[in-house]
Design a protein around this motif. Structure first.
Motif, PDB file in Angstrom:
ATOM      1  N   ASP A 192      11.289 -52.515 -58.328  1.00  0.00           N
ATOM      2  CA  ASP A 192       9.961 -53.123 -58.272  1.00  0.00           C
ATOM      3  C   ASP A 192       8.893 -52.044 -58.456  1.00  0.00           C
ATOM      4  OD1 ASP A 192      11.067 -55.590 -57.797  1.00  0.00           O
ATOM      5  OD2 ASP A 192      10.762 -55.528 -55.613  1.00  0.00           O
ATOM      6  N   GLY A 193       7.972 -52.294 -59.352  1.00  0.00           N
ATOM      7  CA  GLY A 193       6.834 -51.412 -59.543  1.00  0.00           C
ATOM      8  C   GLY A 193       7.127 -50.143 -60.324  1.00  0.00           C
ATOM      9  N   GLN A 194       8.303 -50.029 -60.928  1.00  0.00           N
ATOM     10  CA  GLN A 194       8.634 -48.770 -61.591  1.00  0.00           C
ATOM     11  C   GLN A 194       7.705 -48.469 -62.768  1.00  0.00           C
ATOM     12  OE1 GLN A 194      12.759 -49.707 -62.646  1.00  0.00           O
ATOM     13  NE2 GLN A 194      12.199 -49.597 -64.811  1.00  0.00           N
ATOM     14  N   ASP A 195       7.119 -49.500 -63.372  1.00  0.00           N
ATOM     15  CA  ASP A 195       6.186 -49.263 -64.484  1.00  0.00           C
ATOM     16  C   ASP A 195       4.903 -48.571 -64.014  1.00  0.00           C
ATOM     17  OD1 ASP A 195       7.970 -50.451 -66.187  1.00  0.00           O
ATOM     18  OD2 ASP A 195       6.997 -52.414 -66.154  1.00  0.00           O
TER      19      ASP A 195
ATOM     20  N   ARG B 279      10.755 -49.710 -53.655  1.00  0.00           N
ATOM     21  CA  ARG B 279       9.782 -50.017 -54.717  1.00  0.00           C
ATOM     22  C   ARG B 279       8.959 -48.764 -55.008  1.00  0.00           C
ATOM     23  NH1 ARG B 279       7.820 -51.990 -49.978  1.00  0.00           N
ATOM     24  NH2 ARG B 279       5.658 -51.506 -49.404  1.00  0.00           N
ATOM     25  N   PHE B 280       8.258 -48.811 -56.119  1.00  0.00           N
ATOM     26  CA  PHE B 280       7.285 -47.779 -56.493  1.00  0.00           C
ATOM     27  C   PHE B 280       5.892 -48.333 -56.200  1.00  0.00           C
ATOM     28  CE2 PHE B 280      11.011 -46.653 -58.824  1.00  0.00           C
ATOM     29  CZ  PHE B 280      10.976 -45.280 -59.000  1.00  0.00           C
ATOM     30  N   LEU B 281       5.085 -47.543 -55.503  1.00  0.00           N
ATOM     31  CA  LEU B 281       3.739 -48.015 -55.168  1.00  0.00           C
ATOM     32  C   LEU B 281       2.743 -47.758 -56.286  1.00  0.00           C
ATOM     33  CD1 LEU B 281       3.111 -47.115 -51.413  1.00  0.00           C
ATOM     34  CD2 LEU B 281       3.540 -49.353 -52.439  1.00  0.00           C
ATOM     35  N   GLY B 282       3.096 -46.852 -57.190  1.00  0.00           N
ATOM     36  CA  GLY B 282       2.145 -46.446 -58.218  1.00  0.00           C
ATOM     37  C   GLY B 282       1.851 -44.972 -58.114  1.00  0.00           C
TER      38      GLY B 282
END
Length: 504
Positions: free
Chosen positions: A152-155, A313-316
């Protein structure tokens, strides 16, 4: 074997399995062509697929072909570059270069109207062309397609997310904050190496796997102890001898004690930190075992941090959230998350025959029961893959030559089901059904018995059981096969060859 001299064989893959298969089939009179999409030979050992610091799990004596040794200048545990040099020397020594088409992608393999195959290829990105072959051998390997999970959020992540096979330049981690995901050998190798070069390196894993020292008692290559018939007595194969039935029946406490001692010796030899000690003693988890202890040195030296959990997940930007609820900053993420088996050149119908229910359906891990002109070499992944691939290549060549007496297709399918049920119990982490791991002697014995070759390859019982199963033991296999073939009636060979055509 002259009657096969006009038969054409396509081999897909120019790694370890592809090279030895090409040599064996060529020497048996087949017209061989090897295709590989990469620009160099070597498969997983090619320069574009190896990470810095990579070495073989095996010592050079066991990680060799039966008739070609490593030079004395090679390390006892060869580096990736030394392995590439060895394979290039093997290619030159046996004059295999003219058989190999590099930078050539196999697009499709389809059945021909007559027994055989249409192989559609593309050379150097040019227009496709179709070539006809009597036989096809897949040697693309069990490490053909990186397994890259999504998060989740890897982009939103500001840095690169790479598979471990892409980590091939020290500059990629120099002075950076690196997160390595995984607990297998590649993950631990990458973490140990990155820890020496990165600003900070964090290893994230769900559960640890066993690693064993390269040398036992600081001197003896560990694979020389594992690759013995004696060692295999303490592992239950899908078919057991009387001695093995006793060991794994009435004497089971002795077997448990053996593995408890091995687990403790390994832990103490490597001084494994508690966080990286596997949850269960050996032989549980043997399918994920690796060799080496550099990662533990890096951890004790403060070059590496470890987190048992997973990426949630990645937060950004540069922030990653781990489970349970911890944030880590990173500039680059390396996924040492293994490989998938992929056969993109087969249509759905053929793929259902070969890999129903997601598991390879191969007799002796080589032959689809109802496709006797199609073989797979290198799909009995083991602790001595060069040796198992070489003997399997002889088995398949004997099959293609009409010299191998095979069971009926239904009997082969019954045997496959039995083997896969056993493998699911002893190797739950290898669900695709291609792994034989430490059962090298048992597997080779199966193949040799099929070929009518002697299974005992040493001069006496002590050497046979306690010395390692080095490839040189099998150096005379080709001669033994040919002597047996000379004593087989031409009529019987013709009947077997006709049966191969009929089954196709």
């Amino acid at each position: 074997m002259n009657e096969t001299s006009e038969r054409r064989v396509a081999i897909i893959g120019a790694g370890i399995a592809g090279l030895v298969t090409a040599k064996v089939l060529r020497e048996d009179g087949f017209d061989v062509t090897v295709f590989d999409a990469q620009a160099e030979i070597g498969g997983v050992w090619s320069s574009r697929r190896t990470y810095p610091g990579l070495r073989a799990n095996n010592s050079r004596d066991s990680y060799a072909f039966s008739d070609f040794s490593y030079p004395e200048t090679a390390d006892v545990f060869p580096t990736a570059e030394q392995i590439r040099g060895y394979l290039r020397a093997y290619l030159d020594r046996f004059e295999l270069g003219s058989l190999i088409c590099l930078s050539t992608e196999v697009i499709s393999v389809t059945r021909a109207s007559q027994p055989g195959w249409h192989v559609r290829i593309r050379r150097d990105g040019r227009h496709p062309e179709v070539l006809d072959f009597d036989f096809v051998v897949v040697c693309a390997g069990v490490f053909s397609e990186p397994h890259v999970p999504s998060f989740d959020g890897q982009d939103l992540f500001s840095g690169p997310i790479l598979h471990s096979s892409q980590l091939n330049d020290p500059a990629m981690v120099e002075g950076k904050r690196v997160v390595i995901v995984g607990a297998g050998k590649s993950a631990l190798d990458c973490a140990a190496w990155a820890g020496r070069h990165a600003e900070r390196c964090t290893l994230v894993f769900r559960s640890p796997h066993w690693m064993v020292p390269r040398r036992f008692l600081g001197r003896i290559p560990t694979d020389s102890l594992i690759l013995t018939r004696f060692f295999e007595l303490f592992l239950r194969y899908h078919r057991v001898t009387d001695v093995e039935a006793f060991l794994h029946g009435p004497a089971r406490p002795l077997v448990r004690l053996w593995w408890r001692l091995w687990s403790r010796v390994i832990r103490r030899s490597l001084d494994i930190p508690a966080v990286l000690v596997p949850d269960a003693e050996l032989p549980a988890g043997f399918e994920n075992i690796g060799i080496g202890g550099d990662v533990y040195d890096a951890l004790r030296g403060g070059q590496l941090a470890v987190r048992r959990g997973r990426i949630e997940r990645f937060l950004g930007g540069e922030t990653i959230v781990l489970n349970p609820h911890e944030q880590v900053a990173a500039d680059i993420v390396v996924l040492a998350t293994g490989w998938r088996q992929s056969f993109p050149f087969f249509d759905d119908d053929l793929l259902r025959t070969i890999k129903p229910n997601g598991r390879l359906h191969l007799y002796r891990h080589i032959l689809p029961p109802r496709e006797p002109r199609l073989g797979f070499i290198g799909y009995a992944s083991s602790t001595a893959c060069q040796l198992t691939s070489e003997v399997a290549a002889h088995w398949l060549s004997q099959c293609f030559c009409g010299e191998l007496e095979l069971p009926a297709a239904t009997d082969m399918e019954r045997e496959i089901a039995h083997v896969l049920d056993w493998a699911a119990q002893v190797f739950p982490g290898r669900g695709e059904g291609y792994f034989i791991g430490p059962y090298v002697a048992h597997y080779l014995d199966d193949l040799l018995r099929d070929m009518g070759a002697p299974t005992r390859r040493a001069g006496n019982v002590l050497v046979e059981y306690f010395r390692p199963l080095l490839p040189q033991r099998y150096r005379e296999l080709a001669k033994q096969r040919r002597r047996r073939q000379e004593n087989t009636s031409p009529t019987l060979l013709a009947v077997r060859a006709a049966r191969c055509v009929d089954q196709s």
